[in-house]
Structures are given as C-alpha cells and as structure tokens.
Design a protein around this motif. Structure first.
Motif, PDB file in Angstrom:
ATOM      1  N   GLU A  30       9.779   0.418  -5.247  1.00 25.52           N
ATOM      2  CA  GLU A  30      10.396   1.683  -5.614  1.00 25.52           C
ATOM      3  C   GLU A  30      10.453   2.587  -4.392  1.00 25.52           C
ATOM      4  OE1 GLU A  30       8.263   3.215  -8.984  1.00 25.52           O
ATOM      5  OE2 GLU A  30       8.970   1.616 -10.308  1.00 25.52           O
ATOM      6  N   GLU A  31      11.066   3.753  -4.562  1.00 24.90           N
ATOM      7  CA  GLU A  31      11.417   4.586  -3.412  1.00 24.90           C
ATOM      8  C   GLU A  31      10.216   5.048  -2.586  1.00 24.90           C
ATOM      9  OE1 GLU A  31      14.349   5.113  -2.055  1.00 24.90           O
ATOM     10  OE2 GLU A  31      15.030   3.679  -3.566  1.00 24.90           O
ATOM     11  N   GLU A  32       9.086   5.325  -3.229  1.00 22.27           N
ATOM     12  CA  GLU A  32       7.935   5.802  -2.468  1.00 22.27           C
ATOM     13  C   GLU A  32       7.491   4.774  -1.424  1.00 22.27           C
ATOM     14  OE1 GLU A  32       3.341   7.451  -3.036  1.00 22.27           O
ATOM     15  OE2 GLU A  32       4.489   6.791  -4.788  1.00 22.27           O
ATOM     16  N   LYS A  74       9.309   2.219  -0.337  1.00 21.53           N
ATOM     17  CA  LYS A  74      10.408   2.016   0.609  1.00 21.53           C
ATOM     18  C   LYS A  74      10.379   3.076   1.709  1.00 21.53           C
ATOM     19  CE  LYS A  74      13.763  -0.347  -2.348  1.00 21.53           C
ATOM     20  NZ  LYS A  74      13.771  -1.581  -1.548  1.00 21.53           N
ATOM     21  N   SER A  75      10.004   4.294   1.348  1.00 24.98           N
ATOM     22  CA  SER A  75       9.916   5.360   2.338  1.00 24.98           C
ATOM     23  C   SER A  75       8.846   5.058   3.378  1.00 24.98           C
ATOM     24  CB  SER A  75       9.614   6.692   1.637  1.00 24.98           C
ATOM     25  OG  SER A  75       9.438   7.721   2.588  1.00 24.98           O
ATOM     26  N   TYR A  76       7.691   4.566   2.927  1.00 32.37           N
ATOM     27  CA  TYR A  76       6.633   4.167   3.867  1.00 32.37           C
ATOM     28  C   TYR A  76       7.118   3.053   4.786  1.00 32.37           C
ATOM     29  CZ  TYR A  76       2.737   6.881   1.907  1.00 32.37           C
ATOM     30  OH  TYR A  76       1.882   7.898   1.519  1.00 32.37           O
ATOM     31  N   LEU A  77       7.806   2.068   4.201  1.00 27.02           N
ATOM     32  CA  LEU A  77       8.278   0.939   5.012  1.00 27.02           C
ATOM     33  C   LEU A  77       9.308   1.388   6.041  1.00 27.02           C
ATOM     34  CD1 LEU A  77       8.563  -1.820   2.255  1.00 27.02           C
ATOM     35  CD2 LEU A  77       6.794  -1.568   3.989  1.00 27.02           C
ATOM     36  N   ALA A  78      10.156   2.327   5.661  1.00 30.14           N
ATOM     37  CA  ALA A  78      11.134   2.868   6.623  1.00 30.14           C
ATOM     38  C   ALA A  78      10.417   3.589   7.765  1.00 30.14           C
ATOM     39  CB  ALA A  78      12.098   3.814   5.910  1.00 30.14           C
ATOM     40  N   GLN A  79       9.354   4.310   7.433  1.00 35.27           N
ATOM     41  CA  GLN A  79       8.578   4.994   8.470  1.00 35.27           C
ATOM     42  C   GLN A  79       7.889   4.001   9.402  1.00 35.27           C
ATOM     43  OE1 GLN A  79       5.919   8.015   6.724  1.00 35.27           O
ATOM     44  NE2 GLN A  79       7.428   8.313   5.089  1.00 35.27           N
ATOM     45  N   ILE A  80       7.354   2.923   8.824  1.00 32.53           N
ATOM     46  CA  ILE A  80       6.724   1.884   9.647  1.00 32.53           C
ATOM     47  C   ILE A  80       7.754   1.282  10.597  1.00 32.53           C
ATOM     48  CG2 ILE A  80       5.584  -0.370   9.611  1.00 32.53           C
ATOM     49  CD1 ILE A  80       4.508   0.383   6.803  1.00 32.53           C
ATOM     50  N   ASN A 125       4.224 -20.222  18.650  1.00 33.89           N
ATOM     51  CA  ASN A 125       4.891 -18.917  18.637  1.00 33.89           C
ATOM     52  C   ASN A 125       4.656 -18.275  17.264  1.00 33.89           C
ATOM     53  OD1 ASN A 125       6.557 -16.746  19.296  1.00 33.89           O
ATOM     54  ND2 ASN A 125       8.430 -17.824  18.737  1.00 33.89           N
ATOM     55  N   PRO A 126       3.505 -17.628  17.072  1.00 35.35           N
ATOM     56  CA  PRO A 126       3.139 -17.145  15.734  1.00 35.35           C
ATOM     57  C   PRO A 126       3.745 -15.789  15.389  1.00 35.35           C
ATOM     58  CG  PRO A 126       1.374 -16.657  17.256  1.00 35.35           C
ATOM     59  CD  PRO A 126       2.429 -17.390  18.053  1.00 35.35           C
ATOM     60  N   VAL A 127       3.805 -15.531  14.092  1.00 39.02           N
ATOM     61  CA  VAL A 127       4.243 -14.239  13.578  1.00 39.02           C
ATOM     62  C   VAL A 127       3.331 -13.871  12.414  1.00 39.02           C
ATOM     63  CG1 VAL A 127       5.927 -15.237  11.968  1.00 39.02           C
ATOM     64  CG2 VAL A 127       6.244 -12.888  12.774  1.00 39.02           C
ATOM     65  N   ILE A 128       3.076 -12.581  12.235  1.00 44.61           N
ATOM     66  CA  ILE A 128       2.303 -12.095  11.090  1.00 44.61           C
ATOM     67  C   ILE A 128       3.272 -11.753   9.967  1.00 44.61           C
ATOM     68  CG2 ILE A 128       0.758 -10.280  10.241  1.00 44.61           C
ATOM     69  CD1 ILE A 128      -0.269 -10.004  13.146  1.00 44.61           C
ATOM     70  N   LEU A 129       3.016 -12.286   8.781  1.00 45.02           N
ATOM     71  CA  LEU A 129       3.874 -12.082   7.619  1.00 45.02           C
ATOM     72  C   LEU A 129       3.113 -11.289   6.564  1.00 45.02           C
ATOM     73  CD1 LEU A 129       6.294 -12.569   5.750  1.00 45.02           C
ATOM     74  CD2 LEU A 129       5.399 -14.874   5.304  1.00 45.02           C
ATOM     75  N   ILE A 130       3.658 -10.131   6.175  1.00 46.19           N
ATOM     76  CA  ILE A 130       2.990  -9.256   5.209  1.00 46.19           C
ATOM     77  C   ILE A 130       3.923  -8.973   4.028  1.00 46.19           C
ATOM     78  CG2 ILE A 130       1.756  -7.085   4.858  1.00 46.19           C
ATOM     79  CD1 ILE A 130       1.355  -6.877   7.856  1.00 46.19           C
ATOM     80  N   PRO A 131       3.703  -9.611   2.868  1.00 41.97           N
ATOM     81  CA  PRO A 131       4.448  -9.231   1.659  1.00 41.97           C
ATOM     82  C   PRO A 131       3.948  -7.862   1.176  1.00 41.97           C
ATOM     83  CG  PRO A 131       3.467 -11.439   1.470  1.00 41.97           C
ATOM     84  CD  PRO A 131       2.820 -10.758   2.642  1.00 41.97           C
ATOM     85  N   VAL A 132       4.867  -6.996   0.788  1.00 38.89           N
ATOM     86  CA  VAL A 132       4.483  -5.627   0.410  1.00 38.89           C
ATOM     87  C   VAL A 132       5.035  -5.285  -0.965  1.00 38.89           C
ATOM     88  CG1 VAL A 132       4.431  -3.207   1.100  1.00 38.89           C
ATOM     89  CG2 VAL A 132       4.640  -4.986   2.865  1.00 38.89           C
ATOM     90  N   TYR A 133       4.138  -4.945  -1.886  1.00 35.06           N
ATOM     91  CA  TYR A 133       4.556  -4.424  -3.188  1.00 35.06           C
ATOM     92  C   TYR A 133       3.586  -3.329  -3.607  1.00 35.06           C
ATOM     93  CZ  TYR A 133       5.998  -4.114  -8.055  1.00 35.06           C
ATOM     94  OH  TYR A 133       6.453  -3.648  -9.268  1.00 35.06           O
ATOM     95  N   ARG A 134       4.072  -2.096  -3.628  1.00 40.35           N
ATOM     96  CA  ARG A 134       3.326  -0.902  -4.057  1.00 40.35           C
ATOM     97  C   ARG A 134       2.193  -0.507  -3.102  1.00 40.35           C
ATOM     98  NH1 ARG A 134       1.364  -0.086  -9.757  1.00 40.35           N
ATOM     99  NH2 ARG A 134       0.030  -1.873  -9.315  1.00 40.35           N
ATOM    100  N   HIS A 135       2.128  -1.108  -1.924  1.00 41.37           N
ATOM    101  CA  HIS A 135       1.056  -0.787  -0.986  1.00 41.37           C
ATOM    102  C   HIS A 135       1.616  -0.178   0.301  1.00 41.37           C
ATOM    103  CE1 HIS A 135      -1.342  -4.003  -3.261  1.00 41.37           C
ATOM    104  NE2 HIS A 135      -1.990  -2.874  -3.454  1.00 41.37           N
ATOM    105  N   GLY A 136       2.545   0.763   0.147  1.00 41.53           N
ATOM    106  CA  GLY A 136       3.194   1.336   1.326  1.00 41.53           C
ATOM    107  C   GLY A 136       2.240   2.058   2.259  1.00 41.53           C
ATOM    108  N   LYS A 137       1.425   2.943   1.717  1.00 36.36           N
ATOM    109  CA  LYS A 137       0.496   3.708   2.553  1.00 36.36           C
ATOM    110  C   LYS A 137      -0.529   2.785   3.197  1.00 36.36           C
ATOM    111  CE  LYS A 137      -2.836   7.522   2.454  1.00 36.36           C
ATOM    112  NZ  LYS A 137      -3.529   8.538   1.608  1.00 36.36           N
ATOM    113  N   ALA A 138      -1.107   1.886   2.412  1.00 36.05           N
ATOM    114  CA  ALA A 138      -2.097   0.954   2.956  1.00 36.05           C
ATOM    115  C   ALA A 138      -1.465   0.055   4.006  1.00 36.05           C
ATOM    116  CB  ALA A 138      -2.696   0.113   1.828  1.00 36.05           C
ATOM    117  N   CYS A 139      -0.226  -0.375   3.764  1.00 38.83           N
ATOM    118  CA  CYS A 139       0.459  -1.241   4.723  1.00 38.83           C
ATOM    119  C   CYS A 139       0.670  -0.524   6.055  1.00 38.83           C
ATOM    120  CB  CYS A 139       1.797  -1.707   4.159  1.00 38.83           C
ATOM    121  SG  CYS A 139       2.693  -2.828   5.246  1.00 38.83           S
ATOM    122  N   ALA A 140       1.007   0.758   5.998  1.00 44.31           N
ATOM    123  CA  ALA A 140       1.176   1.535   7.235  1.00 44.31           C
ATOM    124  C   ALA A 140      -0.110   1.536   8.056  1.00 44.31           C
ATOM    125  CB  ALA A 140       1.597   2.958   6.896  1.00 44.31           C
ATOM    126  N   GLU A 141      -1.240   1.660   7.374  1.00 39.90           N
ATOM    127  CA  GLU A 141      -2.528   1.649   8.062  1.00 39.90           C
ATOM    128  C   GLU A 141      -2.826   0.255   8.624  1.00 39.90           C
ATOM    129  OE1 GLU A 141      -5.136   3.023   5.022  1.00 39.90           O
ATOM    130  OE2 GLU A 141      -4.484   5.121   5.170  1.00 39.90           O
TER     131      GLU A 141
END
Length: 247
Positions: free
Chosen positions: A41-43, A45-51, A5-21
């Motif tokens: 930071e907020e920028e 976090k905003s991308y992550l909220a959108q994702i 039962n796998p899951v994809i794990l993505i640590p995110v730091y400062r790569h909000g836009k790239a992470c969305a893609e």
C-alpha cells in the motif's frame, strides 16, 4: 560457472520503515541490492521510493499485487539472473536478522559456490515460544523428508542461493508462495542434489514489529507443503537410498 557476483535480495511487504533501516545498515558492504515491492500500500511504497532516491544504485522490482514471500523471491531471482548475478543473499525486510553476518555468509558462498549457505537462529529473550516450537516442528519434518540431519533450521530467511538452481526452482516448479516457501525451496533443492551449510545468525523480535503471519491460513499452508514433500520423498525413495548409502 558464472564469476562470483552476489546480490542481496529483500522481499518487502508492510515493512517499509524497517526496510529503510536495514538498507541503511547494509549499504556499507558495497553489495548490490534488489528490493521487491510485494504489492504494498501507499505508506510502504513511499518508504521504498525514499530508499530508492537515497540509494539510487539499488534495483526496485514492483509487483502489482501481493504475491507472498515466495512470489516476491521469484520476481527478485528472475531479475537477478537478468542482471547477471551468480548468487542471491535473501534477507528479510523486518530487521530481525543480524545483518553484520552478511560478509561472513558471502565469503562462505564464495568458497563453496555450488552450495546453499543458510542461517539458523540464535534467539534472544524476545523470541516468542510459539516461534521456537514452530521451528522445531519444521526441522523434524525436514529430517524425515530428506532422510538427512543436515537441515539445522528450515524457516530462517537468511540464506545465500546459487542463482542457477534457485532460478530453475522458481521458474519450473509449482511451490507455495507464502509461509511455506522457505521450507519448500530448501528441501526441494536438497532433493535435487544441492548441498547445504548452516551457520548461526542472531534473531531479534521487536515488540512493535509487524508480523505477516496468519495463524490458521499459514499453518494450513505449511501442513500442505509437508504433505507434498512427504509424497515426493516416497516417490524419490530409490534415489535417496542411493545417495545415502552409495554416493
């Protein structure tokens, strides 16, 4: 053993836009996703909220302050175990890895569930020379501390881990939580008896990409990791000798 039962794990730091893609490109595989907000930071976090809003089924773990890749991985693995997953596929948020290899790596993990399934980089013309050199340096030292040529690449962050040994490592070991993490968990899990398989992954370095690597600080950290691993290797030498010649 847990049902696969796998899951994809993505640590995110400062790569909000790239992470969305990245998330948009991998959602097609119908594999659950855990994102770890590593004290952004907020920028970002905003991308992550959108994702999260766009792909409501994914899990978002938020750390109050930056812990580094290893710290974010730890939080994600703990959450993955709580949710009952058997394996975590670690994927970097910056979009450098060829995410089309995800189904292949998941299939390999399913057929060999006790092993780590790790990527090694296939570079294109965008790869900086110092990155290639750094990988060669790390790989040489890994061969020394493991008494093995099995480690094709020590730094590539595209990997599938069985949840149980990964969970034991992050909850019971003192480990580097920043740039030394990928090397340390790989070597220490191998030293504990977890086997490994390596397969190629194409890696691209965008010219406008954001790097979280700090040359002086992170090279010091990586050097300390190898010092620690060498000390452990010497203490474990009787065990390593037995595994090499009698197992």
């Amino acid at each position: 053993m847990l049902e696969f039962n796998p899951v994809i794990l993505i640590p995110v730091y400062r790569h909000g836009k790239a992470c969305a893609e990245v998330v948009d490109s991998i959602i097609q595989y119908n594999i659950p996703i855990i994102l770890v907000d590593d004290g952004n930071e907020e920028e970002t976090k905003s991308y992550l909220a959108q994702i999260k809003e766009k792909h409501g089924g994914l899990e978002l773990v938020t750390l109050p302050k930056n812990q580094g890749k290893g710290g974010a991985f730890k939080a994600g693995v703990i959450r993955a175990k709580e949710l009952g997953y058997s394996h975590v596929l670690q994927l970097d948020a910056d979009g450098q890895h060829d995410s089309t290899k995800i189904p292949f790596f998941i299939e390999k993990a399913k057929s060999s569930p006790a092993k780590m399934i790790c990527g090694y980089p296939e570079y294109d013309e965008t790869a900086p020379g110092h990155r290639k050199g750094g990988h060669k340096f790390a790989n040489t030292w890994c061969a020394i501390v493991t008494w093995s040529g099995k480690i094709v690449d020590a730094l590539c962050g595209f990997r599938v881990y069985p949840i149980e040994p990964a969970y034991r490592f992050v909850t019971k070991k003192f480990f580097d939580k920043r740039m030394g993490f990928d090397t340390e968990i790989l070597v220490q899990l191998m030293q504990s008896g977890v086997d490994v398989e390596f397969y190629p992954v194409k890696v691209t370095y965008p010219s406008d990409g954001i790097s979280n690597f700090h040359a002086f600080r992170d090279n010091v950290r990586i050097s300390w990791v190898f010092t620690k691993l060498c000390i452990k290797m010497m203490l474990m030498s009787p065990v390593l000798l037995w595994r090499k010649f009698f197992k």
